[in-house]
Design an enzyme around this catalytic site. Structure first.
Site, PDB file in Angstrom:
ATOM      1  CD1 TRP A 102       1.294  -0.183  97.020  1.00  0.00           C
ATOM      2  CD2 TRP A 102       2.863   1.104  97.943  1.00  0.00           C
ATOM      3  NE1 TRP A 102       2.495  -0.833  96.887  1.00  0.00           N
ATOM      4  CE2 TRP A 102       3.475  -0.061  97.451  1.00  0.00           C
ATOM      5  CE3 TRP A 102       3.666   2.077  98.568  1.00  0.00           C
ATOM      6  CZ2 TRP A 102       4.846  -0.298  97.554  1.00  0.00           C
ATOM      7  CZ3 TRP A 102       5.028   1.839  98.670  1.00  0.00           C
ATOM      8  CH2 TRP A 102       5.610   0.667  98.171  1.00  0.00           C
ATOM      9  CG  ASP A 132       0.875   4.764  91.712  1.00  0.00           C
ATOM     10  OD1 ASP A 132      -0.213   5.364  91.719  1.00  0.00           O
ATOM     11  OD2 ASP A 132       0.961   3.526  91.539  1.00  0.00           O
ATOM     12  CG  ASP A 179       6.692   3.864  91.108  1.00  0.00           C
ATOM     13  OD1 ASP A 179       5.534   4.311  91.174  1.00  0.00           O
ATOM     14  OD2 ASP A 179       6.952   2.649  91.121  1.00  0.00           O
ATOM     15  CD  GLN A 207       6.964  -0.672  88.201  1.00  0.00           C
ATOM     16  OE1 GLN A 207       7.497  -0.983  87.140  1.00  0.00           O
ATOM     17  NE2 GLN A 207       6.060  -1.436  88.801  1.00  0.00           N
TER      18      GLN A 207
END
Length: 302
Positions: free
Chosen positions: A218, A160, A137, A114
């Site tokens: 999420w 994501d 991310d 991330q």
């Protein structure tokens, strides 16, 4: 600083030819809670700094020289000194009524987990002709009930790479997947009518990428819609993923309308996603509708 000394136009240049050499320093030249508009001109260059635009900065436009010319870059990532995902941003925007135009925000950490490029908390934020570069991310829309508009932007990532609870309209954007994974991970609260709307976007992928999902929830009430988008063959037939939790299928708000391209095949889409009607698609892609349905200033129309 006396109020009379504040400028309505500020120039930032790494070579010293402007009013400031860094964006962080330039923020000190903006009066708190202004009732007038300020333009911050960012001249070409790579601004290697981690930037927080605080909540008292409002009514500002950050104007770059072009997404290929003006780059704000930093390289924090979640496992660095146990930093965690939410501190890894390159730019964090806490203020409201702010526009970014013609620039790039990147997280340069690489594929190390991330690593956020843009983190938003403020309301009524606009991004026009901007690029957001990273991996996992990349863009975190962190303000619950806040409203964002991305126009003609480029967003890339692996997993994501657009995630969070905000209401956001992505209009005429390119969403580029760099690895087999998921594009969105919305965490829309059940009290917010609309989360993400991708409208007239282009979904592209790096060479060899052939298994990408439109989104996974999420949080249970994730809201994400793709309307009139062109989808490459990297988009899987199922379209959506339940994050290995069948209960999410009962609450997630996912749907499409007018998808085209090799990844737009509808026959094998998951049964718990919605095939939007023309009127529903028109409502969701209308900024006057989706932005006034969110909390905050009820009359803002981008």
């Amino acid at each position: 600083m006396d109020g009379a000394e504040y400028k309505r136009e500020i120039t930032v240049a790494p070579d010293g030819s402007g009013d400031y050499t860094t964006l962080t320093d330039a923020l000190e030249g903006i009066r708190a809670y202004m009732d007038y508009r300020v333009t911050v001109n960012l001249r070409p260059g790579v601004y290697r700094e981690k930037v927080v635009i605080p909540s008292w900065i409002e009514n500002v436009e950050f104007l770059g020289a072009g997404a290929d010319s003006t780059v704000i870059s930093w390289g924090d990532y979640a496992s660095l000194d146990n930093m965690g995902t939410f501190r890894t941003y390159t730019v964090k925007v806490e203020g409201c009524d702010i526009t970014f135009r013609n620039l790039t925000i990147e997280n340069s950490a690489g594929e190390v987990g991330q690593a956020v490029a843009l983190h938003t908390e403020g309301d009524r934020l606009k991004f026009d002709n901007c690029s957001f570069r990273g991996n996992q991310d990349t863009v975190f829309t962190g303000g619950r009930g806040s409203r964002l508009l991305f126009d003609n932007c480029y967003i890339e990532g692996t997993t994501d790479y657009i995630f969070g609870p905000s209401t956001a309209l992505f209009r005429d954007c390119t969403l580029h997947s760099k690895r087999n994974s998921y594009i969105t991970a919305a965490s829309t609260p059940d009290t917010v009518m609309t989360g993400y709307v991708m409208y007239r976007c282009r979904l592209t992928a790096a060479d060899g990428v052939d298994k990408v999902y439109l989104g996974r929830p999420w949080r249970p009430y994730a809201s994400t819609y793709f309307i009139d988008c062109e989808m490459g063959g990297h988009i899987v037939a199922a379209g959506w993923h339940n994050w290995r939790n069948p209960d999410n299928e009962k609450t997630a708000r996912y749907g499409e309308y007018g998808s085209r391209g090799a990844g737009a095949e509808k026959a094998d889409r998951v049964g718990w996603a919605t095939a939007l009607s023309p009127s529903e698609a028109a409502r969701l892609s209308d900024p006057a509708v989706i932005f006034t349905s969110a909390p905050g200033c009820m009359h803002w129309v981008p």
